[in-house]
Design an enzyme around this catalytic site. Structure first.
Site, PDB file in Angstrom:
ATOM      1  N   HIS A 162     -16.773   6.528  15.825  1.00 29.63           N
ATOM      2  CA  HIS A 162     -17.055   5.075  16.275  1.00 29.63           C
ATOM      3  C   HIS A 162     -18.354   4.540  15.850  1.00 29.63           C
ATOM      4  O   HIS A 162     -19.301   5.388  16.027  1.00 29.63           O
ATOM      5  CB  HIS A 162     -16.472   4.819  17.557  1.00 29.63           C
ATOM      6  N   CYS A 206     -14.000  -0.545  14.221  1.00 28.59           N
ATOM      7  CA  CYS A 206     -15.380  -0.030  14.401  1.00 28.59           C
ATOM      8  C   CYS A 206     -15.515   1.247  13.810  1.00 28.59           C
ATOM      9  O   CYS A 206     -16.456   2.100  14.469  1.00 28.59           O
ATOM     10  CB  CYS A 206     -15.776   0.001  16.083  1.00 28.59           C
ATOM     11  N   ASP A 212     -18.691  12.087  22.505  1.00 25.75           N
ATOM     12  CA  ASP A 212     -18.178  10.612  22.776  1.00 25.75           C
ATOM     13  C   ASP A 212     -16.784  10.683  23.305  1.00 25.75           C
ATOM     14  O   ASP A 212     -15.873  11.024  22.781  1.00 25.75           O
ATOM     15  CB  ASP A 212     -18.101   9.792  21.477  1.00 25.75           C
ATOM     16  N   LYS A 261     -11.258   1.759  29.653  1.00 29.26           N
ATOM     17  CA  LYS A 261     -10.344   2.233  29.006  1.00 29.26           C
ATOM     18  C   LYS A 261      -9.331   3.139  29.574  1.00 29.26           C
ATOM     19  O   LYS A 261      -8.365   4.040  29.312  1.00 29.26           O
ATOM     20  CB  LYS A 261     -10.947   3.022  27.642  1.00 29.26           C
ATOM     21  N   GLN A 267     -12.292   8.142  23.999  1.00 31.85           N
ATOM     22  CA  GLN A 267     -10.833   8.335  24.035  1.00 31.85           C
ATOM     23  C   GLN A 267     -10.270   9.534  24.800  1.00 31.85           C
ATOM     24  O   GLN A 267      -9.208  10.131  24.492  1.00 31.85           O
ATOM     25  CB  GLN A 267     -10.274   8.312  22.551  1.00 31.85           C
TER      26      GLN A 267
HETATM   27  N1  7TS Z   1     -16.306   5.666  20.901  1.00 32.25           N
HETATM   28  C1  7TS Z   1     -14.896   5.414  20.784  1.00 32.25           C
HETATM   29  C2  7TS Z   1     -14.182   6.830  20.086  1.00 32.25           C
HETATM   30  C3  7TS Z   1     -14.272   4.413  21.095  1.00 32.25           C
HETATM   31  O1  7TS Z   1     -12.888   4.363  20.707  1.00 32.25           O
HETATM   32  C4  7TS Z   1     -14.865   3.277  21.605  1.00 32.25           C
HETATM   33  C5  7TS Z   1     -14.045   1.968  21.633  1.00 32.25           C
HETATM   34  C6  7TS Z   1     -16.353   3.347  21.723  1.00 32.25           C
HETATM   35  C7  7TS Z   1     -16.917   4.793  21.517  1.00 32.25           C
HETATM   36  C8  7TS Z   1     -17.178   2.398  22.435  1.00 32.25           C
HETATM   37  O2  7TS Z   1     -16.690   2.001  23.645  1.00 32.25           O
HETATM   38  P1  7TS Z   1     -17.123   0.630  24.513  1.00 32.25           P
HETATM   39  O3  7TS Z   1     -16.495   0.684  25.714  1.00 32.25           O
HETATM   40  O4  7TS Z   1     -18.771   1.176  24.752  1.00 32.25           O
HETATM   41  O5  7TS Z   1     -17.014  -0.595  23.641  1.00 32.25           O
HETATM   42  N2  7TS Z   1     -12.916   1.668  20.867  1.00 32.25           N
HETATM   43  C9  7TS Z   1     -12.412   0.535  20.544  1.00 32.25           C
HETATM   44  C10 7TS Z   1     -11.177   0.405  19.962  1.00 32.25           C
HETATM   45  O6  7TS Z   1     -10.748   1.517  19.077  1.00 32.25           O
HETATM   46  N3  7TS Z   1     -10.883  -0.838  19.861  1.00 32.25           N
HETATM   47  O7  7TS Z   1     -11.683  -1.370  20.659  1.00 32.25           O
HETATM   48  C11 7TS Z   1     -12.439  -0.512  20.956  1.00 32.25           C
END
Ligand code: 7TS
Length: 406
Positions: A121, A361, A198, A224, A201
Site C-alpha cells: 500500500h 492506494c 504492515d 478496519k 489487513q
Molecule cells: N496498509 C494496507 C495494507 C492497507 O490496506 C491500508 C488501507 C493501509 C495500509 C492504510 O491504512 P490507514 O488506516 O492508515 O488508512 N487500505 C485501504 C484499502 O484497501 N481501501 O481503502 C483503504
C-alpha cells in the site's frame, strides 16, 4: 455464534440502499462497527469524558483507566510482552511513518538498504522512499511471482547484510496474498535487519502473535477491525522503541522541560504527544472484546470459506479476470470484460452493493498488473454467501447493461 446473529450486531447493515438491502463488501477500506463499540464510545462521552493522565478528579481517573485498559487489551490481542510496547497512533499510516521518522531517519545512512515489495500500500512505500532520499539509503524490491506472491528464495537474494529494514505487508489489500512474515523475519534477522510489518489487513482477520512472529514493528488500524476511525497501533520491541526518537513533541510526552532542553516520558507515552485519541482507544478496546468473543479462529475460518465460495462463483462469470493467488485472504480483486471498474461499482451501487473501485492506494501494483484500476469485493465476519450471490447477480446485470457497448 452464527453469521446471522453476528450480522444483527451491526445496525448499519440493516438498511436499504437505493431500494435494495445493503450488501457491504468494502471492509478492507473500513469495517462496520458493532453496537457494543458504538455504545462504548457513547458511554464514554455520556459518563466519563475527561482528559487522561492529568487531573486527580474522578472522571479523569475513569478516562485514564479505560484508556490504559484498552492498551492492555491490545497487548493481549497481539501477545506483546509489555503494554509499554503498544503505542496508540492515528492508524497504520501514522504507525509506519513513526518508524520511518523516529527510527529509520536516525539510524540509516548511505549504503544501507531498505527492502519492500511491489504489493505494498502507498503507506508502506512512500515513507521508505522519503527515508531513502533523506539518508541516501537504497530502496529495493523483492520481485513478485506471476500469481502475486513472493518466494523465500527471492527474499534471500534481495535481503543482504547491507539491508537495515525490511517492510512488508502481512496481507495484500489488493491481491489478498498472505505473506510468510515469520520466515521473512528470520531472513531479515539473519542479516541484521529489522522488519516492519504492515498489519492493516492482517490484525483484523487473523490471530497475530508478535512474539511468535518475532517481528520488530507491527502496525495496524482500528477502523478496519470494528473500532472507530482515528485510532491505530504501533507495536514495537521495547529496545527499538527506546532507541527511537519521538516524532511529535509537546504536552503529555515529556518528563521535564527546561528553557533549552527537555527529556521524555518512559514508553509508551514518549510517542503519544498531546491529548490522545481517548474515545477511539476505548472503542478499540471494545472492538477487541467483541472480536475475542467471536474468536479470531472462527473469524478466519468463516472468511476462508467465504473467499473460496466467492472465488468459485466469480470465476464462473464469463469475461471475469481475477487477480492474485489461489490461497488468499477474504477479498477478490477483479475486472469484468472491458467495463471500467468505476462503472461496475456504479451499477452495483444502484443494486445496494458496496464495493471499491480504483487503484486501492497501490499504484505500483496496478502498473505490475498492467491495469489502471480494478474492482474489489472484500469480506468480513458479517458477510454471508448470500452477499456473494447478490454480488454475482449484480455483476451479471452489469454485463447485461454494458453488453451492447462491448
Ligand atoms: N496498509 C494496507 C495494507 C492497507 O490496506 C491500508 C488501507 C493501509 C495500509 C492504510 O491504512 P490507514 O488506516 O492508515 O488508512 N487500505 C485501504 C484499502 O484497501 N481501501 O481503502 C483503504
Amino acid at each position: 455464534m452464527d453469521t446471522i446473529a453476528i450480522r444483527q450486531m451491526f445496525p448499519i447493515l440493516n438498511q436499504e440502499v437505493n431500494g435494495h438491502p445493503l450488501v457491504y463488501l468494502d471492509s478492507s477500506a473500513t469495517s462496520q462497527k458493532p453496537v457494543s463499540v458504538i455504545e462504548a464510545v457513547e458511554r464514554y462521552y455520556r459518563q466519563d469524558n475527561s482528559n487522561v493522565h492529568r487531573g486527580v478528579h474522578t472522571l479523569g481517573s475513569r478516562a485514564t483507566d479505560q484508556y490504559e485498559g484498552a492498551r492492555e487489551k491490545v497487548r493481549r490481542f497481539i501477545n506483546a510482552k509489555s503494554s509499554a510496547e503498544v503505542i496508540f497512533t492515528r492508524g497504520t499510516t501514522t504507525s509506519i511513518n513513526t518508524v520511518a521518522y523516529g527510527y529509520a531517519r536516525k539510524f540509516l545512512q548511505k549504503g544501507d538498504e531498505i527492502v519492500i515489495t511491489p504489493m505494498e500500500h502507498h503507506s508502506n512505500i512512500i515513507p521508505w522512499q522519503q527515508v531513502a532520499k533523506v539518508t541516501g539509503a537504497t530502496l529495493k524490491y523483492i520481485p513478485l511471482q506471476p500469481d502475486g506472491t513472493i518466494t523465500l528464495e527471492d527474499a534471500r537474494k534481495t535481503i543482504t547484510t547491507e539491508t537495515k529494514i525490511v517492510a512488508m505487508t502481512h496481507v495484500s489489500n489488493v491481491l489478498g496474498t498472505i505473506n510468510p512474515i515469520k520466515e521473512i523475519t528470520e531472513i531479515a534477522h539473519k542479516h541484521g535487519a529489522i522488519i516492519v510489518v504492515d498489519g492493516a489487513q492482517g490484525a483484523p482477520h487473523m490471530q497475530v502473535d508478535v512474539q511468535d512472529l518475532d517481528c520488530d514493528f507491527y502496525a495496524f488500524s482500528g477502523h478496519k477491525m470494528c473500532a472507530p476511525t482515528g485510532i491505530g497501533v504501533l507495536y514495537g520491541k521495547r529496545n527499538l522503541l527506546e532507541e527511537m526518537d519521538p516524532v511529535e513533541f509537546g504536552g503529555e510526552m515529556i518528563d521535564f522541560v527546561d528553557l533549552y532542553d527537555s527529556t521524555w516520558k518512559e514508553l509508551p507515552w514518549k510517542f503519544e504527544g498531546g491529548t490522545p485519541i481517548i474515545a477511539g482507544a476505548i472503542g478499540l478496546g471494545a472492538a477487541i472484546d467483541f472480536l475475542n468473543e467471536i474468536g479470531m479462529e472462527q473469524i478466519l475460518e468463516h472468511e476462508q470459506k467465504l473467499a473460496d465460495y466467492a472465488m468459485e462463483k466469480l470465476q464462473s462469470i464469463d469475461g471475469m479476470k481475477i487477480y492474485g493467488p489461489k490461497k488468499r485472504a477474504a477479498l477478490v480483486t477483479f475486472n469484468l470484460d472491458d467495463v471500467h471498474p468505476h462503472d461496475v461499482s456504479t451499477v452495483l451501487d444502484a443494486e445496494g452493493i458496496a464495493i471499491r473501485a480504483g487503484h486501492h492506494c497501490a499504484q505500483p501494483l496496478m502498473k505490475w498488473l498492467d491495469v489502471t484500476a480494478t474492482a474489489r469485493a472484500s469480506f468480513y465476519l458479517y458477510n454471508t454467501e448470500k452477499d456473494v450471490d447478490r454480488l454475482v447477480e449484480g455483476l451479471l446485470k452489469t454485463k447485461e447493461y454494458f453488453g451492447d457497448v462491448f
